[in-house]
Design a protein around this motif. Structure first.
Motif, PDB file in Angstrom:
ATOM      1  N   GLN A 176       0.830  -1.130  -0.133  1.00 45.49           N
ATOM      2  CA  GLN A 176       0.026  -0.179  -0.204  1.00 45.49           C
ATOM      3  C   GLN A 176       0.857   1.204   0.172  1.00 45.49           C
ATOM      4  N   VAL A 177       0.656   2.240  -0.769  1.00 44.95           N
ATOM      5  CA  VAL A 177       1.431   3.497  -0.991  1.00 44.95           C
ATOM      6  C   VAL A 177       0.990   4.404   0.145  1.00 44.95           C
ATOM      7  N   GLN A 178       1.993   4.960   0.764  1.00 44.91           N
ATOM      8  CA  GLN A 178       2.070   6.003   1.751  1.00 44.91           C
ATOM      9  C   GLN A 178       1.327   7.133   1.149  1.00 44.91           C
ATOM     10  N   PRO A 179       0.253   7.499   1.939  1.00 46.11           N
ATOM     11  CA  PRO A 179      -0.307   8.943   1.291  1.00 46.11           C
ATOM     12  C   PRO A 179       0.508  10.024   1.789  1.00 46.11           C
ATOM     13  N   ALA A 180       0.244  11.135   0.949  1.00 44.49           N
ATOM     14  CA  ALA A 180       0.998  12.203   1.009  1.00 44.49           C
ATOM     15  C   ALA A 180       0.045  13.594   1.269  1.00 44.49           C
ATOM     16  N   GLU A 181       0.662  14.200   2.613  1.00 44.33           N
ATOM     17  CA  GLU A 181      -0.214  15.530   2.766  1.00 44.33           C
ATOM     18  C   GLU A 181       0.436  16.547   2.323  1.00 44.33           C
ATOM     19  N   SER A 182      -0.342  17.687   2.205  1.00 46.25           N
ATOM     20  CA  SER A 182      -0.088  19.074   1.955  1.00 46.25           C
ATOM     21  C   SER A 182      -0.963  19.956   2.444  1.00 46.25           C
TER      22      SER A 182
END
Length: 110
Positions: free
Chosen positions: A1-7
């Motif tokens: 599972q790909v790690q989500p990326a916040e901004s």
């Protein structure tokens, strides 16, 4: 599972607004996603969730001020934060059904 990326984190005055974004994987379309936060010295807490069908839940501390939404075409989940208060300060993490992102800092000055 790909790690989500916040901004979208940053510094804002009390009463102000911020919108956080979370870029997730295509497979996240089928999973419940959410946002958590962790204040300095405190445990991480999940403050909002949204199912694949769009049903939402909120922690009592943010209900009525924060809104979670998702754009499945963009594989993105948002957290609109209004009426921010100093106690909302912390690192905000995107949550993809058990996988946390790296986090983005939100600081609310009084």
């Amino acid at each position: 599972q790909v790690q989500p990326a916040e901004s979208g984190g940053g510094l804002v005055q009390a009463g102000g607004s911020l919108r956080l974004s979370c870029a997730a994987s295509r497979s996240s379309l089928y999973r419940t996603m959410g946002w958590g936060r962790q204040a300095l010295g405190k445990q991480r807490e999940l403050v909002a969730t949204i199912t694949s069908g769009g049903s939402t839940t909120y922690a009592v501390s943010v209900k009525g001020r924060f809104t979670i939404s998702r754009d499945n075409a963009k594989n993105t989940v948002y957290l609109q934060m209004n009426s921010l208060q100093p106690e909302d300060t912390g690192v905000y993490f995107c949550w993809d059904s058990g996988t946390w992102g790296q986090g983005t800092q939100v600081t609310v000055s009084s």
